[in-house]
Enzyme design. Structure first.
Site, PDB file in Angstrom:
ATOM      1  N   SER A  99      -1.466   5.788  -1.345  1.00 33.35           N
ATOM      2  CA  SER A  99      -2.278   5.924  -2.546  1.00 33.35           C
ATOM      3  C   SER A  99      -3.770   6.017  -2.182  1.00 33.35           C
ATOM      4  O   SER A  99      -4.152   6.852  -1.366  1.00 33.35           O
ATOM      5  CB  SER A  99      -1.984   4.775  -3.503  1.00 33.35           C
ATOM      6  OG  SER A  99      -2.403   5.079  -4.803  1.00 33.35           O
TER       7      SER A  99
ATOM      8  N   ASP B 219       3.544   8.247  -6.061  1.00 30.44           N
ATOM      9  CA  ASP B 219       2.801   7.200  -5.357  1.00 30.44           C
ATOM     10  C   ASP B 219       3.715   6.359  -4.463  1.00 30.44           C
ATOM     11  O   ASP B 219       4.677   5.747  -4.918  1.00 30.44           O
ATOM     12  CB  ASP B 219       2.120   6.303  -6.397  1.00 30.44           C
ATOM     13  CG  ASP B 219       1.053   5.409  -5.806  1.00 30.44           C
ATOM     14  OD1 ASP B 219       1.312   4.804  -4.746  1.00 30.44           O
ATOM     15  OD2 ASP B 219      -0.031   5.308  -6.400  1.00 30.44           O
TER      16      ASP B 219
END
Length: 324
Positions: A56, A172
């Site tokens: 991320s 993610d």
């Protein structure tokens, strides 16, 4: 005789050398800007980084560094994007079934700064973590266009549309591996510096549900806390397996969460600097040249071990403004 001496010197150099250093950067949204502060200290103190892995926001910072951007340039970009007008310029509304935002403008932003580089073009080996929503499996991205891989690792479900890549729907990586210390270990790192900026359970949602009716807000809060518990359990298990030599947990300013606090970039960066400075004695101890046959985690000259609390704690808290 000269050839024999030369061979002995080469053997000595190969047996006693600096360990290979890997840097693992966790996800955390705005909290991840603290990674820049950590990199500032490592660069200033000439601490080598041989490979990186990120998830991320940690993946964004790691990719920029691996691409050869200076820490000063990364910091400058973070401060520029801290302005709300610049952040809003990346927003492109999407169909609700895929995510609140399409992410096309975000991808274009990454391409402006990373160009058309592939992983093979990078100055340092890099791995980014994503999750395939089709199979529920963790995906380690180490080839192909870097900008697209960065876009995938930040695709928070519900917020950003997943990235379609090779028949996969990538989102993610923090869902399954928010701090990829195990990934950088698999890349050959003998000393792993892991930087964890994860929020506490439910904090992802806590500051973003005031607009919702009371009953709905409570439901969202419970959902966020449940997701946080699941992610923490998964990541705790991975940390036990990877056993990073140095674990850095910056004290992120209060009120800075995954989705809020980009406008406080300078404070978050400062928290990363303080945490990295506190970890310097442990880092230097682990970087002393070692004999190649010593097991991981063992160094000569009475270096500190993983169990030393100074190698796995937070930076000293400031009197105010810092979460404990």
């Amino acid at each position: 005789m000269a050839q024999t001496r030369h061979r002995l010197v080469n053997v000595w150099v190969n047996l006693r050398r600096r360990p290979r250093v890997g840097l693992a950067l966790s996800g955390g949204g705005a909290r991840g800007l603290a990674h820049i502060g950590v990199l500032k200290v490592l660069e200033r103190e000439e601490i080598p980084v041989d490979c990186l892995a990120g998830t991320s926001m940690g993946g964004v910072i790691a990719a920029a560094y691996a691409a050869g951007m200076s820490v000063a340039e990364i910091e400058r970009q973070a401060l520029v994007m801290a302005r709300w007008r610049n952040l809003l310029s990346l927003a492109d509304l999407s169909l609700p079934r895929r995510g609140l935002f399409k992410g096309d403008r975000l991808l274009a932003y990454f391409e402006r700064h990373l160009g058309q580089r592939t992983f093979a073009d990078l100055a340092l080996p890099l791995a980014l973590v994503a999750v395939d929503l089709n199979t529920g499996q963790e995906i380690i991205l180490r080839e192909g266009p870097v900008a697209l891989a960065v876009r995938a690792t930040v695709a928070l479900p519900g917020l950003l549309a997943p990235v379609e890549m090779d028949g996969r729907r990538l989102a993610d990586g923090g869902l399954l591996n928010n701090l990829p210390a195990d990934v950088v270990r698999q890349m050959g790192a003998e000393v792993v510096i892991a930087v964890d900026v994860s929020a506490e359970h439910g904090e992802l949602w806590r500051n973003h549900i005031r607009w919702a009716p009371e009953g709905v807000a409570e439901a969202i809060q419970v959902l966020g806390e449940s997701l946080g518990v699941m992610m923490s359990a998964i990541n705790e298990q991975k940390m036990k397996q990877a056993r990073p030599e140095i674990l850095i947990r910056p004290d992120i300013p209060a009120g800075v969460s995954a989705l809020a606090g980009f406008n406080r970039a300078d404070e978050s960066i400062g928290s990363g600097e303080r945490a990295a400075e506190a970890a310097l004695p442990c880092i230097r101890a682990h970087l002393r040249p070692r004999w190649r046959w010593l097991p991981r985690g063992r160094v000569l000259n009475d270096a500190r071990s993983l169990e030393d609390p100074r190698c796995a704690g937070r930076a000293p808290a400031r009197p105010s403004g810092i979460a404990t």
